[in-house]
Design an enzyme around this catalytic site. Structure first.
Site, PDB file in Angstrom:
ATOM      1  N   VAL A   9      -7.486  -6.246   2.745  1.00  0.00           N
ATOM      2  CA  VAL A   9      -7.194  -5.444   1.561  1.00  0.00           C
ATOM      3  C   VAL A   9      -8.378  -5.599   0.617  1.00  0.00           C
ATOM      4  O   VAL A   9      -8.909  -6.713   0.468  1.00  0.00           O
ATOM      5  CB  VAL A   9      -5.905  -5.923   0.865  1.00  0.00           C
ATOM      6  CG1 VAL A   9      -5.616  -5.085  -0.381  1.00  0.00           C
ATOM      7  CG2 VAL A   9      -4.719  -5.885   1.822  1.00  0.00           C
ATOM      8  N   CYS A  10      -8.800  -4.491   0.018  1.00  0.00           N
ATOM      9  CA  CYS A  10      -9.827  -4.556  -1.028  1.00  0.00           C
ATOM     10  C   CYS A  10     -11.110  -5.179  -0.459  1.00  0.00           C
ATOM     11  O   CYS A  10     -11.464  -4.898   0.690  1.00  0.00           O
ATOM     12  CB  CYS A  10      -9.237  -5.351  -2.188  1.00  0.00           C
ATOM     13  SG  CYS A  10     -10.044  -5.168  -3.786  1.00  0.00           S
ATOM     14  N   THR A  11     -11.793  -5.992  -1.192  1.00  0.00           N
ATOM     15  CA  THR A  11     -13.055  -6.551  -0.707  1.00  0.00           C
ATOM     16  C   THR A  11     -12.868  -7.612   0.377  1.00  0.00           C
ATOM     17  O   THR A  11     -13.855  -8.187   0.846  1.00  0.00           O
ATOM     18  CB  THR A  11     -13.873  -7.156  -1.862  1.00  0.00           C
ATOM     19  OG1 THR A  11     -13.084  -8.155  -2.511  1.00  0.00           O
ATOM     20  CG2 THR A  11     -14.268  -6.090  -2.863  1.00  0.00           C
ATOM     21  N   ALA A  45      -7.928  -0.001   1.075  1.00  0.00           N
ATOM     22  CA  ALA A  45      -8.751   0.143  -0.125  1.00  0.00           C
ATOM     23  C   ALA A  45      -8.351  -0.909  -1.172  1.00  0.00           C
ATOM     24  O   ALA A  45      -7.816  -1.959  -0.824  1.00  0.00           O
ATOM     25  CB  ALA A  45      -8.616   1.569  -0.645  1.00  0.00           C
TER      26      ALA A  45
END
Lengths: 211, 211
Positions: free
Chosen positions: A99-101, A149
């Site tokens: 998730v995310c970075t 994202a």
């Protein structure tokens, strides 16, 4: 179903807790929060501490890996211990997700080479440093590798994964149990939808923070 | 801006972490997770432990109160210590909020008397035991009292609150930062949208669990 969520200093809580809230409801799920050392792990703002139950190496072969993001990912991009754990877990996992970075850590571990992938919009282009093809989709599935994202997207990703693992009926039940019928009061959740000046302001602020 | 999130045995993590992820980004925000005693607090499935920083009474006058829900609320409906804390904090708060069955605790503390309110759909009708009018809306604002529906609704509630406190531009920036552009893979997040048999099955299962 063993699910491992590695935490680290300055992770983003919702990145981890969104998927946890969905995946922990899978049949026979056992979610384990792990870290370099068992014990407290603090989010970027210092306001929230989650206890890691085990060290990374205590959970070498989870069926699902879910790597959250956060400001702390940058410091781990050359952390061989974290990267070796991801690499090893990915060898035997059924699903390797981020998730995310968190996707930057998958990338640094070599997992995303040649794959489409996504990340937080502020770091999307950095994926190409790891041989991945950045895509703006909210959830990107490439075989057993799924990247999501920014921050809140982990809920969508985990529901999709729950459907693949346990069937649509089950995933719909989970969606109803967590009453995930989103009604955001604004429509500003992506760079396409947010006002241009907000996107620009955030980019400027973040660039200043990163020095 | 002092924000207090009281935790307790068998709370639901996303109820607390959704609002935390939004409200912690308010200007000068200080989110404090509190509990009967400082220390570890465990979610209903035993898989996640969050550290409470302070005891309830250490944070008597937060500007925002946000009470999460979970299976553990039932056991607190006659817990005078928790209810007295809520009652006292509500006297001086700028906003008193809840997510999911957290509204039952607001109700038991007397905060919802004569107000419209919401809760997790499985416990919505229980609000009338506390003199509240159950409504099916996802977020219900009554003056300074805001109740939100099940689990994930706290994100929507917190964005709305962030807009009221810091303005629409700010709230939109937060929405973009957490990339809250929901794209659930199913449309099953409310009792109106989920298949009838899924709603019925969950009701049956929960009734059995509650004996």
């Amino acid at each position: 179903m063993d699910i491992a969520i590695p935490l680290y200093d300055r992770f983003t809580a919702l990145d981890a807790i969104g998927p946890y809230e969905v995946l922990s409801r899978l049949p026979d799920a056992r979610v384990r929060f792990i870290a370099h050392e068992p014990g407290p792990v603090v989010t970027v703002n210092g306001m929230l501490t989650i206890l890691a139950e085990d060290a990374l190496e205590d959970v070498p072969n989870p069926e699902i890996v879910c790597v959250p993001g956060g400001w702390g990912t940058r410091a781990l991009l050359d952390d061989e211990r974290m990267l070796a754990w991801i690499r090893g877990a990915h060898e035997t996992s059924e699903w390797t997700t981020s998730v995310c970075t968190g996707s930057l850590l998958l990338g640094a571990a070599g997992v995303l080479e040649g794959l489409d992938a996504t990340s937080h919009w502020l770091e999307l282009e950095a994926l190409s440093d790891f041989g991945a093809r950045p895509t703006g989709a909210r959830v990107v599935e490439q075989g057993k590798v799924i990247t999501a994202a920014g921050v809140s997207s982990g809920i969508d990703m985990a529901l999709m994964l729950a459907g693949q693992i346990a069937g649509d009926e089950f995933a719909k039940s989970v969606q109803l149990l967590i009453e995930y019928d989103p009604q955001p009061p604004y429509d500003s959740g992506s760079t396409e939808k947010a006002p241009d000046e907000i996107v620009a302001n955030i980019r400027t602020l973040v660039a200043a923070m990163q020095g």
